[in-house]
Design an enzyme around this catalytic site. Structure first.
Site: not given
Length: 842
Positions: A21-24, A26, A41, A138
């Site tokens: 994902g956009g955060m990193g 998983v 994550k 979000d």
């Protein structure tokens, strides 16, 4: 960053990547300490360049870790992964299986019946978070996952705030972002689901989540985004200037749902005044009935309790249990004729008939005690002390078929019979041949605290649907007879009872409290019993709709409507003996169940659990002012309050976290917490005399045992290894022992809190609902749910002290008052029941 299977992050071993994902990244990982799978994550370094972000992430994670709700994916902790000198924060999250709402919507819009239960669960999760002061910021289909049993889980709660630089940011939008991307460090959120205030760079609050919720529900119902746009700029312009096309909602959308969506999509946040919990009411019990015109007819007309209907193979007749004096006997009727023919004989209680596919015989359950009705050990729970009998319809001959078994069901070909029985320990599903021989255990479970009840075959005979019971939590399961694999049909916060497969195989019908009352619902399923949509309500009304049976053609549905409820009564007693000093009197009663009362330490207030508000919650009743107020809210089933010694906190058990667990709440409604974290079944809490400890029953090792922990959930340890039963644990006044009932010992024991073997308490009548006298010299309990007994501790014989003249009245959960001058208890009396037939179902 080099990640590979087998890599250790603290005590979590990576298994396989499951997403990016956009955060990193998983990963699925294994918690080597608690032996469970989790999601790990990895937060990309660019999000952690700012030290303030790292501390914000830690603060937000701590807050979220305390947010324990079944519709919110939990955060277990934060670890640091060190690789080549770099330190990467890793969030350890609840691993949620199933598909994301994005994947679901890829197949097209959802029906109203399927969408509204999802929306209701989303609002439950949002309400819990908002009440704790946490905003998602979000919410979007990618952050919503639906498990195989239909449970909705909201992911990444609060992370948009944790990874942003500030709460309020200017509306700088990177031109490279697509309309589906999440913008962090600029405008928080995803453009298509972003509230107008977020789009302007203003602070987001709970009302922003309601806007995003409205966008998600609109997309579920129409298959289109509420604010479409080819670019980020186009999408944000639509959010800020255009109205949603609510006229595109399906015609079947209920008006309250339309009004709720219109309110949630108000561009002015000040006009989104309804909170998530209030908005939920529009989405609960609003599913339109299936498209049929059913006809409801009453089949039995007796003054007593009739029930347990079963269809003949040709669908023209019913056999059911009808009251005959002090017991019930089987009768036979042609549907619609009004004529009843007696079938079974004798002075034993006969229930649970099953008609053989060839029409020649009926299996049924017969009690072992003459002149006494069979009653479940708990309401809608396990029956005891009975056998399965066979009635030959040609000769009238009755023969005992198998012992200690219940709820018989024929396979479609008549060659196999399923029952529930405790032939080898806990109640499980067993299979026998058509003569009652060669029993084989078909279902298993890791916990002895779980019971499997009321099996019913699928139309092809390859699968069984049954009722799964964990404490007070009832769900619907399937059992594949070839693989012995158990599947989940429902595992909701409502109790789902008495499942049965429709003859077409398209639906599983069951009774459920999910609409506030106990009514009949159904879920569309695959041939193997996998849910294929949301639950649909079939019946309404204030009665309790139970014991479902479908005719062979699937058009007619027979069921029982019971009229019954429990109320709280008091009995004045002599403090020195427990003998009655006056007549019993009703204290707390409504048309709904009020149960399991507990005196406050000063004797001025009663805490109890009740469904008077629609869900089973904890309520408080002041004895001086007669004021009654609700203490807990929401679904999940809150049971059996227990006061702290200073009267400031109440402990109870509830499934609001997904499984029965111990919860605490202040008497002012503040500080709701879940100190128990063992998983499985954790029930029946009891504060120690000094308030430092809570004793409770837990099956975390596979069998219910006595455990103890500090009131904040620390220093958890088991006290017993011999098994525990019953609904109450009690402390000795010095706080050195916990008193419990052991099924293996067949006795009431006490176990030292500081360690040691349990000790017998002497001859104690009952043991399942114990209450100590204020001077701790006697135990009061109820035997056979009928008679109150007082047992001296240490010496002397138990003495029966009270029972109602009406043999149908049931007594449960007696509790001595602090001054010893009264006993509080549940009084339950069935008020009647009849068999009804609903025609035109499928």
């Amino acid at each position: 960053m080099h990640l590979a299977s087998g890599t250790l992050v603290a005590h979590y071993r990576l298994i396989e990547p499951i997403g990016e994902g956009g955060m990193g990244a998983v990963w699925r990982a294994r918690d080597t300490r608690l032996d469970r799978d989790v999601a790990a994550k990895f937060i990309l370094p660019r999000w952690m360049a700012d030290p303030d972000r790292r501390s914000r992430l830690e603060r937000e994670a701590k807050l979220l870790a305390a947010l324990n709700h079944p519709n919110i994916a939990g955060i277990y902790g934060i670890e640091i992964y060190r690789d080549e000198g770099a330190q990467t924060p890793v969030l350890i999250l609840e691993l949620v299986t199933g598909e994301s709402l994005v994947e679901t919507l890829y197949r097209g819009p959802l029906s109203v019946e399927a969408a509204l239960p999802i929306a209701a669960q989303l609002l439950e999760g949002l309400a819990s978070a908002h009440e704790a002061g946490i905003v998602h910021r979000d919410l979007k289909p990618a952050n919503i996952r639906i498990t195989s049993e239909g449970r909705v889980k909201i992911l990444d709660f609060g992370l948009a705030k944790a990874l942003s630089a500030t709460d309020s940011l200017p509306p700088a939008v990177a031109p490279t972002l697509t309309a589906g991307a999440t913008m962090l460090g600029a405008v928080m959120g995803t453009p298509a689901y972003m509230s107008p205030e977020q789009a302007r760079g203003q602070a987001a609050d709970a009302r922003s989540d309601l806007w995003s919720f409205g966008c998600v529900v609109f997309e579920m119902l129409t298959g289109r985004k509420a604010f479409p746009g080819e670019t980020v700029s186009d999408t944000l312009a639509a959010v800020l200037t255009r109205e949603p096309a609510l006229e595109e909602l399906p015609d079947a959308t209920p008006e309250p749902v339309r009004a709720a969506l219109e309110r949630s999509l108000e561009k002015d946040a000040a006009r989104r005044t309804v909170g998530a919990r209030e908005m939920r009411e529009a989405f609960v019990s609003r599913v339109e009935a299936p498209a049929f015109a059913p006809r409801l007819a009453q089949e039995s007309m007796g003054e007593g309790i009739d029930g347990f209907p079963a269809w003949s193979p040709d669908g023209t007749e019913l056999v059911y249990s009808a009251e005959s004096g002090r017991v019930r006997k089987l009768v036979r009727t042609r549907v619609g004729s009004g004529e009843v023919v007696p079938l079974s004989h004798g002075d034993a209680d006969d229930i649970m008939p099953a008609w053989s596919p060839d029409g020649r015989r009926i299996l049924f359950v017969r009690g072992r005690k003459a002149g006494r009705k069979l009653e479940p050990a708990d309401v809608f729970g396990r029956y005891l002390d009975a056998d399965v009998w066979e009635l030959d319809l040609a000769t009238g001959r009755e023969v005992r078929w198998t012992e200690h078994a219940y709820n018989p069901a024929f396979s479609p070909d008549g060659r196999t019979i399923a029952v529930d029985a405790d032939l080898a320990g806990p109640r499980r599903i067993w299979l026998l041949d058509d003569r009652g021989r060669n029993p084989v255990q078909a279902s298993t479970d890791v916990s002895e605290a779980v019971s499997h009840l009321r099996p019913r075959f699928s139309p092809d005979g390859g699968t069984i649907v049954f009722q799964n019971l964990e404490g007070t939590r009832f769900g619907v399961r399937t059992l594949d007879l070839a693989t012995r694999r158990v599947g989940v049909v429902t595992d909701a916060l409502w109790s789902d009872l008495n499942p049965v497969w429709s003859p077409s195989g398209r639906f599983i019908y069951f009774s459920s409290f999910r609409s506030g009352g106990l009514n009949i619902w159904r879920i569309p399923v695959s041939r193997q019993g996998v849910p294929r949509g949301g639950a649909q309500q079939i019946t309404n009304g204030a009665g309790q709709d139970l014991e479902i049976a479908l005719a062979p053609d699937g058009r007619k549905l027979a069921f029982t409507i019971l009229r019954q409820n429990s109320s709280l009564w008091t009995l004045p007693v002599a403090p020195d003996s427990g003998r009655p000093s006056g007549p019993p009197a009703r204290l707390i009663a409504t048309s709904r169940d009020d149960s399991r009362g507990a005196w406050s330490p000063d004797g001025r207030t009663i805490a109890f659990n009740s469904v008077r508000g629609g869900d089973m919650n904890i309520w408080l009743h002041r004895l001086d002012t007669k004021e009654t107020r609700q203490l807990t809210h929401g679904p999940g089933g809150d049971y059996q309050p227990n006061w702290s010694p200073d009267g400031s906190v109440i402990a109870f058990f509830s499934s609001r976290s997904g499984s029965p667990a111990i919860w605490t709440v202040g008497v002012d409604g503040s500080g709701m917490a879940c100190p128990s974290h063992g998983g499985g079944v954790e029930i029946n809490p009891s504060f120690s005399p000094d308030g430092r400890l809570i004793a409770y029953e837990s099956d975390r090792d596979g069998r219910l045992e006595v455990w103890v922990m500090t009131a904040d959930g620390k220093s958890v340890r088991a006290l017993t290894r011999c098994g525990v039963s019953g609904h109450c644990l009690r402390w000795t006044p010095d706080g050195k022992h916990v008193i419990f009932r052991s099924p293996s010992a067949g006795a009431t024991l006490r176990v030292p809190v500081d360690g040691g073997d349990p000790e017998p308490m002497g001859e104690i009548a009952g043991g399942a609902h114990m209450s100590l006298s204020p001077d701790a010299t006697k135990i009061m309990d109820v035997v056979a749910h009928k008679v109150l007994w007082v047992s001296p501790i240490g010496a002397g014989k138990p003495e029966s002290v009270f029972e109602f003249d009406d043999s149908d009245v049931r007594i449960d959960y007696p509790v001595w008052s602090p001054d010893g001058r009264a006993v509080l208890f549940d009084r339950f009396r069935p008020q009647g029941g009849d068999v009804w037939v609903l025609d035109g179902v499928e």
